[in-house]
Design a protein around this motif. Structure first.
Motif, mmCIF file in Angstrom:
data_model
loop_
_atom_site.group_PDB
_atom_site.id
_atom_site.type_symbol
_atom_site.label_atom_id
_atom_site.label_comp_id
_atom_site.label_asym_id
_atom_site.label_seq_id
_atom_site.Cartn_x
_atom_site.Cartn_y
_atom_site.Cartn_z
ATOM 1 N N TRP A 14 0.829 -1.200 0.000
ATOM 2 C CA TRP A 14 0.000 0.000 0.000
ATOM 3 C C TRP A 14 0.869 1.259 0.000
ATOM 4 O O TRP A 14 0.662 2.171 -0.793
ATOM 5 C CB TRP A 14 -0.953 -0.015 1.184
ATOM 6 C CG TRP A 14 -1.762 1.226 1.370
ATOM 7 C CD1 TRP A 14 -1.872 1.963 2.506
ATOM 8 C CD2 TRP A 14 -2.583 1.897 0.398
ATOM 9 N NE1 TRP A 14 -2.699 3.045 2.308
ATOM 10 C CE2 TRP A 14 -3.149 3.016 1.017
ATOM 11 C CE3 TRP A 14 -2.889 1.656 -0.939
ATOM 12 C CZ2 TRP A 14 -4.004 3.897 0.352
ATOM 13 C CZ3 TRP A 14 -3.739 2.533 -1.602
ATOM 14 C CH2 TRP A 14 -4.286 3.631 -0.963
ATOM 15 N N LYS A 15 1.864 1.301 0.865
ATOM 16 C CA LYS A 15 2.752 2.466 0.915
ATOM 17 C C LYS A 15 3.486 2.655 -0.409
ATOM 18 O O LYS A 15 3.657 3.788 -0.865
ATOM 19 C CB LYS A 15 3.756 2.326 2.058
ATOM 20 C CG LYS A 15 3.157 2.491 3.430
ATOM 21 C CD LYS A 15 4.221 2.266 4.495
ATOM 22 C CE LYS A 15 3.679 2.383 5.895
ATOM 23 N NZ LYS A 15 4.720 2.142 6.907
ATOM 24 N N SER A 16 3.897 1.575 -1.025
ATOM 25 C CA SER A 16 4.581 1.653 -2.324
ATOM 26 C C SER A 16 3.646 2.184 -3.403
ATOM 27 O O SER A 16 4.055 2.991 -4.238
ATOM 28 C CB SER A 16 5.118 0.282 -2.736
ATOM 29 O OG SER A 16 6.134 -0.127 -1.864
ATOM 30 N N ALA A 17 2.400 1.725 -3.386
ATOM 31 C CA ALA A 17 1.421 2.192 -4.379
ATOM 32 C C ALA A 17 1.162 3.687 -4.216
ATOM 33 O O ALA A 17 1.089 4.427 -5.199
ATOM 34 C CB ALA A 17 0.119 1.401 -4.253
ATOM 35 N N VAL A 18 1.051 4.134 -2.972
ATOM 36 C CA VAL A 18 0.829 5.571 -2.718
ATOM 37 C C VAL A 18 2.050 6.371 -3.173
ATOM 38 O O VAL A 18 1.918 7.394 -3.845
ATOM 39 C CB VAL A 18 0.517 5.826 -1.223
ATOM 40 C CG1 VAL A 18 0.496 7.324 -0.918
ATOM 41 C CG2 VAL A 18 -0.816 5.184 -0.838
ATOM 42 N N ALA A 19 3.247 5.898 -2.824
ATOM 43 C CA ALA A 19 4.480 6.608 -3.185
ATOM 44 C C ALA A 19 4.662 6.695 -4.695
ATOM 45 O O ALA A 19 5.178 7.695 -5.206
ATOM 46 C CB ALA A 19 5.686 5.927 -2.547
ATOM 47 N N ALA A 20 4.228 5.666 -5.421
ATOM 48 C CA ALA A 20 4.400 5.631 -6.881
ATOM 49 C C ALA A 20 3.352 6.454 -7.622
ATOM 50 O O ALA A 20 3.530 6.783 -8.785
ATOM 51 C CB ALA A 20 4.353 4.183 -7.373
ATOM 52 N N ASP A 21 2.275 6.800 -6.943
ATOM 53 C CA ASP A 21 1.182 7.527 -7.572
ATOM 54 C C ASP A 21 1.419 9.031 -7.445
ATOM 55 O O ASP A 21 1.709 9.529 -6.370
ATOM 56 C CB ASP A 21 -0.139 7.145 -6.900
ATOM 57 C CG ASP A 21 -1.337 7.696 -7.630
ATOM 58 O OD1 ASP A 21 -2.004 6.906 -8.312
ATOM 59 O OD2 ASP A 21 -1.601 8.912 -7.528
ATOM 60 N N GLY A 22 1.278 9.744 -8.531
ATOM 61 C CA GLY A 22 1.522 11.185 -8.512
ATOM 62 C C GLY A 22 0.442 12.017 -7.829
ATOM 63 O O GLY A 22 0.693 13.157 -7.447
ATOM 64 N N LEU A 23 -0.755 11.448 -7.635
ATOM 65 C CA LEU A 23 -1.847 12.227 -7.065
ATOM 66 C C LEU A 23 -2.334 11.744 -5.706
ATOM 67 O O LEU A 23 -3.044 12.462 -5.009
ATOM 68 C CB LEU A 23 -3.041 12.240 -8.041
ATOM 69 C CG LEU A 23 -2.761 12.875 -9.394
ATOM 70 C CD1 LEU A 23 -3.972 12.718 -10.310
ATOM 71 C CD2 LEU A 23 -2.399 14.341 -9.237
ATOM 72 N N LEU A 24 -1.971 10.540 -5.333
ATOM 73 C CA LEU A 24 -2.377 9.971 -4.053
ATOM 74 C C LEU A 24 -1.312 10.315 -3.012
ATOM 75 O O LEU A 24 -0.127 10.120 -3.251
ATOM 76 C CB LEU A 24 -2.502 8.456 -4.221
ATOM 77 C CG LEU A 24 -3.302 7.658 -3.220
ATOM 78 C CD1 LEU A 24 -4.745 8.146 -3.141
ATOM 79 C CD2 LEU A 24 -3.276 6.189 -3.612
ATOM 80 N N LYS A 25 -1.729 10.859 -1.880
ATOM 81 C CA LYS A 25 -0.789 11.292 -0.830
ATOM 82 C C LYS A 25 -1.252 10.779 0.528
ATOM 83 O O LYS A 25 -2.442 10.788 0.825
ATOM 84 C CB LYS A 25 -0.725 12.824 -0.754
ATOM 85 C CG LYS A 25 -0.385 13.511 -2.060
ATOM 86 C CD LYS A 25 1.057 13.321 -2.420
ATOM 87 C CE LYS A 25 1.369 14.064 -3.709
ATOM 88 N NZ LYS A 25 2.351 13.466 -4.523
ATOM 89 N N MET A 26 -0.302 10.355 1.348
ATOM 90 C CA MET A 26 -0.652 9.963 2.710
ATOM 91 C C MET A 26 -1.230 11.179 3.427
ATOM 92 O O MET A 26 -0.681 12.277 3.349
ATOM 93 C CB MET A 26 0.561 9.419 3.459
ATOM 94 C CG MET A 26 1.130 8.137 2.872
ATOM 95 S SD MET A 26 -0.051 6.796 2.638
ATOM 96 C CE MET A 26 -0.143 6.116 4.264
ATOM 97 N N ASP A 27 -2.365 10.987 4.068
ATOM 98 C CA ASP A 27 -3.073 12.049 4.775
ATOM 99 C C ASP A 27 -3.759 11.365 5.947
ATOM 100 O O ASP A 27 -4.833 10.784 5.791
ATOM 101 C CB ASP A 27 -4.085 12.719 3.847
ATOM 102 C CG ASP A 27 -4.706 13.965 4.433
ATOM 103 O OD1 ASP A 27 -4.521 14.221 5.638
ATOM 104 O OD2 ASP A 27 -5.396 14.679 3.693
#
Length: 113
Positions: A26-39
């Protein structure tokens, strides 16, 4: 209440903990996505009482729809990611993530998207 859609590797989303999407995935998918950010904290006002409601999760991510500017929270819990009342564009985003995570998108009633 609302209706949730779930990104899961399980045949039934309620069984996601048996076939989990790992925190690392999950963290890798978020990090690789340009628009999804941990919040990690979502804040909203109850439309009737105006009471402020907060939900916190160290693995929650937010996505702002580039077409509408609507914010959607992707809530990671027990090996699955859920989104409450997703728009059509958020459903498309969930499907993109599901492909990257080797998972599927299921509704609360088990219907596949």
């Amino acid at each position: 209440m609302g209706y949730d859609l779930h990104i899961t590797k399980a045949g039934e989303w309620s069984q996601s903990s048996q076939t989990p999407i790992s925190e690392v995935e999950w963290k890798s998918a978020v990090a690789a996505d340009g628009l999804l950010k941990m919040d990690t904290t979502a804040t909203a006002a109850n439309p009737q009482t105006r009471e402020i409601i907060q939900v916190s999760n160290p693995l929650m991510a937010a996505w702002i729809d580039p077409k509408t500017n609507d914010k959607h929270y992707f809530y990671y819990h027990r090996g699955e990611i859920s989104v409450k009342n997703p728009s059509e564009n958020a459903i498309k985003k969930m499907k993109e993530l599901a492909v990257k995570l080797d998972a599927q998108v299921l509704g609360d009633e088990g219907e596949q998207y």
